[in-house]
Scaffold this motif. Sequence first.
Motif, short mmCIF file in Angstrom:
data_model
loop_
_atom_site.label_atom_id
_atom_site.label_comp_id
_atom_site.label_asym_id
_atom_site.label_seq_id
_atom_site.Cartn_x
_atom_site.Cartn_y
_atom_site.Cartn_z
N TYR A 51 0.86 -1.18 0.00
CA TYR A 51 0.00 0.00 0.00
C TYR A 51 0.89 1.23 0.00
O TYR A 51 1.97 1.22 0.62
CB TYR A 51 -0.87 -0.05 1.26
N TYR B 43 0.81 11.42 2.74
CA TYR B 43 0.40 12.19 3.90
C TYR B 43 0.74 13.67 3.68
O TYR B 43 1.74 14.01 3.05
CB TYR B 43 1.10 11.68 5.17
N GLY C 82 0.27 17.13 13.09
CA GLY C 82 0.72 15.80 12.69
C GLY C 82 0.34 15.52 11.24
O GLY C 82 -0.53 16.18 10.67
N PRO C 83 1.02 14.56 10.62
CA PRO C 83 0.66 14.19 9.24
C PRO C 83 -0.77 13.67 9.18
O PRO C 83 -1.26 13.06 10.15
CB PRO C 83 1.67 13.07 8.92
N LEU D 46 -3.56 11.63 6.41
CA LEU D 46 -3.68 10.91 5.15
C LEU D 46 -4.39 11.76 4.11
O LEU D 46 -5.45 12.34 4.36
CB LEU D 46 -4.45 9.61 5.37
N ILE E 296 3.92 0.69 2.86
CA ILE E 296 3.62 -0.15 4.02
C ILE E 296 3.46 -1.59 3.55
O ILE E 296 2.96 -1.84 2.46
CB ILE E 296 2.33 0.38 4.71
N THR F 50 2.86 -3.17 10.75
CA THR F 50 2.42 -2.37 9.60
C THR F 50 2.90 -0.94 9.74
O THR F 50 2.12 0.01 9.73
CB THR F 50 0.88 -2.42 9.48
N TYR G 221 1.03 3.41 17.21
CA TYR G 221 2.36 3.50 16.63
C TYR G 221 3.06 4.72 17.20
O TYR G 221 2.42 5.73 17.47
CB TYR G 221 2.29 3.70 15.11
N TYR H 37 6.26 7.37 16.15
CA TYR H 37 7.19 7.82 15.12
C TYR H 37 8.00 9.00 15.66
O TYR H 37 7.52 9.78 16.46
CB TYR H 37 6.44 8.28 13.87
N PHE I 163 9.76 5.27 11.96
CA PHE I 163 8.95 4.41 12.80
C PHE I 163 9.76 3.91 13.99
O PHE I 163 10.91 3.51 13.84
CB PHE I 163 8.45 3.22 11.97
N GLN J 182 5.30 -0.38 17.31
CA GLN J 182 3.87 -0.56 17.16
C GLN J 182 3.33 -1.51 18.24
O GLN J 182 3.97 -2.52 18.54
CB GLN J 182 3.53 -1.13 15.78
N PHE K 254 5.63 11.57 17.37
CA PHE K 254 4.22 11.42 17.03
C PHE K 254 3.72 10.05 17.42
O PHE K 254 4.40 9.05 17.25
CB PHE K 254 3.99 11.59 15.52
N GLY L 290 -4.71 -2.07 13.04
CA GLY L 290 -3.30 -2.21 12.72
C GLY L 290 -3.08 -2.93 11.40
O GLY L 290 -1.99 -3.43 11.13
N GLY L 291 -4.11 -2.98 10.55
CA GLY L 291 -3.97 -3.64 9.27
C GLY L 291 -3.28 -2.76 8.24
O GLY L 291 -3.18 -1.53 8.41
N VAL L 292 -2.83 -3.39 7.17
CA VAL L 292 -2.10 -2.65 6.12
C VAL L 292 -2.93 -1.51 5.57
O VAL L 292 -2.42 -0.42 5.32
CB VAL L 292 -1.70 -3.61 4.99
N PHE L 293 -4.21 -1.75 5.34
CA PHE L 293 -5.06 -0.75 4.70
C PHE L 293 -5.81 0.14 5.69
O PHE L 293 -6.60 1.00 5.29
CB PHE L 293 -6.06 -1.44 3.76
N GLU M 73 -6.25 3.22 7.97
CA GLU M 73 -5.64 4.55 8.04
C GLU M 73 -5.02 4.76 9.41
O GLU M 73 -5.61 4.44 10.44
CB GLU M 73 -6.69 5.62 7.80
N GLN M 74 -3.80 5.30 9.40
CA GLN M 74 -3.15 5.68 10.65
C GLN M 74 -3.43 7.16 10.89
O GLN M 74 -3.10 8.01 10.06
CB GLN M 74 -1.65 5.39 10.58
N PHE N 19 -2.71 10.45 13.05
CA PHE N 19 -1.61 10.99 13.84
C PHE N 19 -2.09 12.02 14.85
O PHE N 19 -2.97 12.84 14.56
CB PHE N 19 -0.56 11.63 12.93
N GLY N 20 -1.46 12.01 16.01
CA GLY N 20 -1.70 13.04 17.00
C GLY N 20 -0.91 14.29 16.66
O GLY N 20 -0.18 14.32 15.67
N PRO N 21 -1.03 15.33 17.49
CA PRO N 21 -0.36 16.60 17.21
C PRO N 21 1.13 16.60 17.54
O PRO N 21 1.84 17.53 17.19
CB PRO N 21 -1.10 17.59 18.13
#
Lengths: 113, 114
Positions: free
Chosen positions: A32, A36, A43-44, A46, A93, A99, B33, B35, B45, B48, B90, B97-100, B102-103, B105-107
């Motif tokens: 994938y 971002y 933060g980043p 998507l 990823i 992941t 996660y 970072y 990274f 996780q 971050f 936690g899957g590949v697809f 969306e992650q 992010f915090g501030p």
Amino acid sequence: QQQVKQSPQSLIVQKGGISIINCAYENTAFDYFPWYQQFPGKGPALLIAIRPDVSEKKEGRFTISFNKSAKQFSLHIMDSQPGDSATYFCAAIFNQAGTALIFGKGTTLSVSS
Amino acid sequence: DSGVTQTPKHLITATGQRVTLRCSPRSGDLSVYWYQQSLDQGLQFLIQYYNGEERAKGNILERFSAQQFPDLHSELNLSSLELGDSALYFCASSVEGGVFDEQFFGPGTRLTVL
């Protein structure tokens, strides 16, 4: 082998122009490819993402072009606006013991009005 | 607002000290996660967690450790701090936690080591 190389480092585009950011990868196991967007002090977030079995994905003014054989992908921002000024990160990823996002170094885009 | 909260926002400390960064994931997200973002290394990274268990480790130094608690919040502990540890940290979370997935992010927490 797990790197994602991104260029250019910075980009200045006039309002209404097309912004193009390029990325390349080596590891064919990536599943994938998200992009971002990060604004200063945030933060980043998507923006858009693509799977490697798809050659193009478009969402509004943002398009990802994906070339699997060349192991390259790019982000095109059509009709660039000053509000698009931000840092853009391509990422990859794959599902091997976690992941984690593997990020490119980022491109700082400035859209001049 | 991503729904991911991080505290503190800023942290200034001295070399050799130890600090703890805290992250609360989005409601319902099981995976967290961490970072690190620095000018020279970019976004890297660190580690996780999924539902309290460590799932993957990245470029995390031995001086750093993390955990995810039963309420799913996570803490990143940084010890014996060095000047080079100054960076933005971050936390991100995703549903499974899957590949697809969306992650989000915090501030971030900006750490300055003097």
